[in-house]
Write a protein that holds these residues in place. Structure first.
Motif, PDB file in Angstrom:
ATOM      1  N   SER A 227     -18.623  53.847  12.797  1.00 51.67           N
ATOM      2  CA  SER A 227     -17.595  53.641  11.774  1.00 51.67           C
ATOM      3  C   SER A 227     -18.008  52.533  10.812  1.00 51.67           C
ATOM      4  O   SER A 227     -18.897  51.724  11.110  1.00 51.67           O
ATOM      5  CB  SER A 227     -16.254  53.258  12.425  1.00 51.67           C
ATOM      6  OG  SER A 227     -16.363  51.983  13.060  1.00 51.67           O
ATOM      7  N   ILE A 228     -17.362  52.551   9.642  1.00 53.90           N
ATOM      8  CA  ILE A 228     -17.445  51.442   8.683  1.00 53.90           C
ATOM      9  C   ILE A 228     -16.016  51.033   8.361  1.00 53.90           C
ATOM     10  O   ILE A 228     -15.184  51.877   7.999  1.00 53.90           O
ATOM     11  CB  ILE A 228     -18.167  51.849   7.382  1.00 53.90           C
ATOM     12  CG1 ILE A 228     -19.592  52.315   7.670  1.00 53.90           C
ATOM     13  CG2 ILE A 228     -18.182  50.685   6.397  1.00 53.90           C
ATOM     14  CD1 ILE A 228     -20.309  52.855   6.430  1.00 53.90           C
ATOM     15  N   THR A 229     -15.727  49.749   8.495  1.00 47.85           N
ATOM     16  CA  THR A 229     -14.398  49.228   8.183  1.00 47.85           C
ATOM     17  C   THR A 229     -14.503  48.264   7.015  1.00 47.85           C
ATOM     18  O   THR A 229     -15.362  47.365   7.024  1.00 47.85           O
ATOM     19  CB  THR A 229     -13.776  48.502   9.388  1.00 47.85           C
ATOM     20  OG1 THR A 229     -13.722  49.395  10.508  1.00 47.85           O
ATOM     21  CG2 THR A 229     -12.367  48.002   9.057  1.00 47.85           C
ATOM     22  N   LYS A 230     -13.633  48.457   6.024  1.00 46.16           N
ATOM     23  CA  LYS A 230     -13.608  47.540   4.883  1.00 46.16           C
ATOM     24  C   LYS A 230     -12.644  46.402   5.182  1.00 46.16           C
ATOM     25  O   LYS A 230     -11.459  46.622   5.484  1.00 46.16           O
ATOM     26  CB  LYS A 230     -13.188  48.260   3.603  1.00 46.16           C
ATOM     27  CG  LYS A 230     -13.383  47.422   2.354  1.00 46.16           C
ATOM     28  CD  LYS A 230     -13.319  48.258   1.099  1.00 46.16           C
ATOM     29  CE  LYS A 230     -13.695  47.437  -0.122  1.00 46.16           C
ATOM     30  NZ  LYS A 230     -13.714  48.276  -1.355  1.00 46.16           N
ATOM     31  N   ASN A 231     -13.154  45.186   5.118  1.00 43.87           N
ATOM     32  CA  ASN A 231     -12.340  44.015   5.439  1.00 43.87           C
ATOM     33  C   ASN A 231     -11.547  43.543   4.226  1.00 43.87           C
ATOM     34  O   ASN A 231     -11.796  43.973   3.094  1.00 43.87           O
ATOM     35  CB  ASN A 231     -13.258  42.894   5.949  1.00 43.87           C
ATOM     36  CG  ASN A 231     -14.092  43.344   7.132  1.00 43.87           C
ATOM     37  OD1 ASN A 231     -13.573  43.952   8.070  1.00 43.87           O
ATOM     38  ND2 ASN A 231     -15.400  43.057   7.091  1.00 43.87           N
ATOM     39  N   ASP A 232     -10.597  42.629   4.459  1.00 45.68           N
ATOM     40  CA  ASP A 232      -9.724  42.152   3.376  1.00 45.68           C
ATOM     41  C   ASP A 232     -10.508  41.471   2.262  1.00 45.68           C
ATOM     42  O   ASP A 232     -10.101  41.514   1.093  1.00 45.68           O
ATOM     43  CB  ASP A 232      -8.678  41.176   3.940  1.00 45.68           C
ATOM     44  CG  ASP A 232      -7.674  41.866   4.853  1.00 45.68           C
ATOM     45  OD1 ASP A 232      -7.561  43.106   4.757  1.00 45.68           O
ATOM     46  OD2 ASP A 232      -7.035  41.168   5.670  1.00 45.68           O
ATOM     47  N   ASP A 233     -11.646  40.840   2.599  1.00 45.57           N
ATOM     48  CA  ASP A 233     -12.424  40.151   1.572  1.00 45.57           C
ATOM     49  C   ASP A 233     -13.442  41.059   0.880  1.00 45.57           C
ATOM     50  O   ASP A 233     -14.276  40.595   0.093  1.00 45.57           O
ATOM     51  CB  ASP A 233     -13.146  38.941   2.178  1.00 45.57           C
ATOM     52  CG  ASP A 233     -14.126  39.330   3.288  1.00 45.57           C
ATOM     53  OD1 ASP A 233     -14.206  40.542   3.612  1.00 45.57           O
ATOM     54  OD2 ASP A 233     -14.792  38.425   3.831  1.00 45.57           O
ATOM     55  N   GLY A 234     -13.389  42.368   1.182  1.00 44.19           N
ATOM     56  CA  GLY A 234     -14.285  43.316   0.537  1.00 44.19           C
ATOM     57  C   GLY A 234     -15.578  43.571   1.283  1.00 44.19           C
ATOM     58  O   GLY A 234     -16.323  44.488   0.941  1.00 44.19           O
ATOM     59  N   THR A 235     -15.840  42.757   2.315  1.00 42.16           N
ATOM     60  CA  THR A 235     -17.046  42.976   3.112  1.00 42.16           C
ATOM     61  C   THR A 235     -16.832  44.156   4.063  1.00 42.16           C
ATOM     62  O   THR A 235     -15.707  44.656   4.211  1.00 42.16           O
ATOM     63  CB  THR A 235     -17.424  41.728   3.918  1.00 42.16           C
ATOM     64  OG1 THR A 235     -16.351  41.420   4.826  1.00 42.16           O
ATOM     65  CG2 THR A 235     -17.652  40.543   2.976  1.00 42.16           C
ATOM     66  N   LEU A 236     -17.887  44.580   4.695  1.00 42.13           N
ATOM     67  CA  LEU A 236     -17.834  45.751   5.565  1.00 42.13           C
ATOM     68  C   LEU A 236     -18.268  45.387   6.975  1.00 42.13           C
ATOM     69  O   LEU A 236     -19.183  44.580   7.159  1.00 42.13           O
ATOM     70  CB  LEU A 236     -18.753  46.854   5.019  1.00 42.13           C
ATOM     71  CG  LEU A 236     -18.500  47.313   3.581  1.00 42.13           C
ATOM     72  CD1 LEU A 236     -19.606  48.258   3.125  1.00 42.13           C
ATOM     73  CD2 LEU A 236     -17.131  47.976   3.447  1.00 42.13           C
ATOM     74  N   THR A 237     -17.618  45.984   7.949  1.00 43.73           N
ATOM     75  CA  THR A 237     -18.038  45.865   9.341  1.00 43.73           C
ATOM     76  C   THR A 237     -18.570  47.216   9.787  1.00 43.73           C
ATOM     77  O   THR A 237     -17.866  48.223   9.734  1.00 43.73           O
ATOM     78  CB  THR A 237     -16.872  45.441  10.251  1.00 43.73           C
ATOM     79  OG1 THR A 237     -16.385  44.156   9.833  1.00 43.73           O
ATOM     80  CG2 THR A 237     -17.331  45.351  11.697  1.00 43.73           C
ATOM     81  N   VAL A 238     -19.833  47.214  10.202  1.00 47.73           N
ATOM     82  CA  VAL A 238     -20.510  48.453  10.583  1.00 47.73           C
ATOM     83  C   VAL A 238     -20.623  48.521  12.101  1.00 47.73           C
ATOM     84  O   VAL A 238     -21.142  47.599  12.732  1.00 47.73           O
ATOM     85  CB  VAL A 238     -21.916  48.529   9.952  1.00 47.73           C
ATOM     86  CG1 VAL A 238     -22.619  49.822  10.357  1.00 47.73           C
ATOM     87  CG2 VAL A 238     -21.820  48.417   8.438  1.00 47.73           C
TER      88      VAL A 238
END
Length: 448
Positions: free
Chosen positions: A234-245
């Motif tokens: 998965s890829i999650t978009k964080n509140d600050d615009g960064t991504l968690t892969v």
């Protein structure tokens, strides 16, 4: 007078379509071409041309550093992504204009709109206008493949990478092919932290094993991280615009951009091919014979949409062969043997002919010659990076059947050497050629 509006209607104004249109018109055909995006296609607009300009820009990172060893007083330098991006896009605009000018000079009518096939000899424009043509050529190219998984919509492809507003500090690149490795080198030289994620266990499948292993070694030395056998979860978009892969079997990776370079698929969906009986293969590519003719006699196809060899020069040759054969009275068939290729990684790769593994499987008895050396420039600059040249020879005939190179300017050197391989020259022919000294290319005639 013909009963058709045009002798040829081309769908797609990329490299293959433009060449076919221009040559057919020069043979006297009445030609029209439809392009829904920009004239020039993938290579000129969002592929090899702008990418190569980024590669040139990336090389300055090491060149400026190395210049100090050659006596140049180079101050500390910083990189401005906005300047390079905008200059590259401006050059793309200029080239698009030249391509359009070329079509105009040959009296090819250009429709800047989407066109679909409405019949074996009929096309329909986006506004509903229907036009007839004795022959239709499909040259719609390929499109980046993005696997579907949770959050895949947050990833970008090579289509969008040239338009990034800011340079990402951390980039995850999905894929192990030439596009993935090229952009890994580019972003790494620009100062980004790069991680290549591959669902398989190797990079550059199809290239010689020693050469790709050398690129892997050098890339890791340069700071590029690799994760193999690691499918995306998965890829999650964080509140600050960064991504968690999230990857299978790996810790989470924080990134500012995820670039998917997982191959390209033929661009055949939704253009009416199946409706008129054009046969497609299991990958969606148009099936064609050696004359580029599909299962419908009036419909032809060239370039990546046929999924033969996805290279711009191949598409251009196919477009030329089609136009010369059909409209020029010069039957021409493209020869797909010994097509050279390059990977504009850091350092770049050039290759032509059989790999060592392919040659052993096909020929049995072979001889392999290698030269593993440091380029003179790297020696003075204090770089330990080594080039590797590899020649594969048929032991029974002495014919050179493969050349594989990684090192500075390898593609530039390989182009001329590919002529020798294509011509069927022998190892003795290489040995009989006087070396051009001092050069890296001389290694090709000094292999023992």
């Amino acid at each position: 007078m013909s009963d058709f509006d045009y002798d040829l209607f081309v769908i797609g104004a990329g490299s293959g379509g433009v060449r076919a249109s221009r040559i057919a018109a020069s043979h006297g055909a009445r030609v029209a071409v439809a392009e829904e995006y920009r004239v020039g296609g993938t290579c000129v607009i969002r592929g090899c041309v702008p990418k190569k300009l980024l590669v040139y820009g990336a090389h300055f990172a090491e060149d400026l550093h190395d210049a100090r060893k050659f006596g140049w007083d180079v101050p500390e330098c910083s990189f401005n992504w906005d300047v390079l991006r905008d200059n590259v896009l401006a050059e793309v605009d200029r080239l698009e204009g030249l391509y359009g000018q070329t079509l105009g000079n040959h009296k090819v009518e250009v429709f800047k709109t989407r066109a679909t096939i409405a019949g074996p000899q009929k096309v329909r424009l986006a506004d509903g206008t229907e036009l007839t043509a004795e022959r239709i050529l499909v040259a719609t190219g390929g499109w980046p493949h993005v696997p579907e998984f949770p959050g895949s919509e947050h990833a970008i492809t090579s289509n969008e990478v040239f338009h990034l507003e800011t340079l990402p500090k951390r980039v995850v690149i999905a894929g192990g092919g030439y596009i993935a490795n090229e952009f890994a080198g580019i972003f790494n030289e620009f100062g980004s932290k790069v991680t290549i994620v591959n669902r398989g266990d190797t990079i550059l499948r199809g290239y010689d094993e020693q050469i790709r292993d050398r690129l892997l070694q050098i890339s890791m030395t340069k700071g590029i991280e690799f994760k193999f056998n690691a499918p995306f979860q998965s890829i999650t978009k964080n509140d600050d615009g960064t991504l968690t892969v999230m990857l299978e079997g790996c810790d989470p990776i924080q990134a500012d951009a995820v670039l998917v370079a997982a191959g390209r698929t033929p661009n055949t969906k939704g253009i009416g091919l199946e409706d008129v009986g054009v046969e497609l293969d299991e990958h969606g590519a148009i099936k064609v014979d050696e004359t580029n003719q599909s299962s419908v006699p009036s419909i032809y196809a060239v370039g990546d949409v046929t999924n033969r060899i996805q290279l711009t020069p191949v598409a251009i040759r196919e477009g030329q062969a089609f136009a010369d054969s059909v409209f020029g009275g010069k039957p021409t068939v493209v020869d797909y043997k010994n097509v050279p290729s390059a990977v504009f990684s850091h350092p770049p790769i050039g290759a032509v002919g059989m790999t060592e593994a392919e040659a052993r499987n096909k020929l049995g008895s072979i001889r392999v010659y290698t030269s593993d050396f440091r380029a003179m420039k790297n020696v003075l600059a204090g770089r330990n990076e080594r080039a590797l040249y590899k020649m594969i020879v048929n032991a029974a005939t002495d014919q050179v059947v493969g050349l594989h190179m990684i090192g500075p300017d390898a593609p530039e050197i390989l182009q001329a050497a590919a002529i020798a391989v294509k011509a069927g020259l022998t190892k003795a022919d290489f040995d009989a050629t006087v070396a051009l000294h001092p050069s890296m290319a001389e290694e090709l005639v000094l292999l023992k």
